[in-house]
Design an enzyme around this catalytic site. Sequence first.
Site, PDB file in Angstrom:
ATOM      1  CG  LEU A  92     -31.616 -16.402  -1.184  1.00 34.78           C
ATOM      2  CD1 LEU A  92     -32.182 -17.812  -1.180  1.00 34.78           C
ATOM      3  CD2 LEU A  92     -32.572 -15.430  -1.875  1.00 34.78           C
ATOM      4  CG  HIS A 108     -23.008 -26.614  -1.060  1.00 30.04           C
ATOM      5  ND1 HIS A 108     -22.773 -25.364  -1.586  1.00 30.04           N
ATOM      6  CD2 HIS A 108     -21.825 -27.055  -0.565  1.00 30.04           C
ATOM      7  CE1 HIS A 108     -21.486 -25.070  -1.421  1.00 30.04           C
ATOM      8  NE2 HIS A 108     -20.894 -26.072  -0.797  1.00 30.04           N
TER       9      HIS A 108
END
Length: 196
Positions: A92, A108
Amino acid sequence: KGVAILISGGGSNMVKLVESMQGDHPARPVLVLSNQADAGGIRKAAEMGVPTAIVDHRPFKGDRSAFEAELIRVIDATAPDIVCLAGFMRILTETFTGHYAGRMLNIHPSLLPKYRGLHTHARAIEAGDTEAGCTVHEVTAELDDGPILGQARVPILPEDTPDALAARVLTQEHRLYPQALRRFAAGDRTRLDLAP
Ligand code: GRF
């Protein structure tokens, strides 16, 4: 508070987030969006009664800004207060991260700041680490950076393959993300640290 969840695949984290918001909770799911039309998580979200959307990145042929403009259009139609990336596998740009600054989270599969990016489990094993884990953080313009809301740790065992470690970490992701979202939605910024 409305929560939009972005996925690309099976959406196991999304399922745990949606389940965690059933009952007494400061947030509720308003959208599950995938960039992959065949993402298994879309069917699961529909079965749980959550509105879904697909924004396939391929028709935009690498025109990231056009893809992100469409993402923002579809997401903002549900007016979420919080966006959760959960196994969302597209990079992004700062246009998108800036639009949701301060209200977008990501999970993550490493103990950040170690192992930003991909193949985190193989890299931790290769490095001879004795522990691994996952991190929930606020999303900023820098990949896998941003203020950490919480972490969960697991041991790396001597014979671990990346898949074995990934499975152990994923179990902790499913504990950590719902707890981190609940605190974030309640305005609580105390950091979570979960041991197995
Ligand atoms: C998993 O590898 C997880 O570690 C990461 O995204 C991948 C898919 O997660 N967050 P999910 O099952 O789609 O939530």
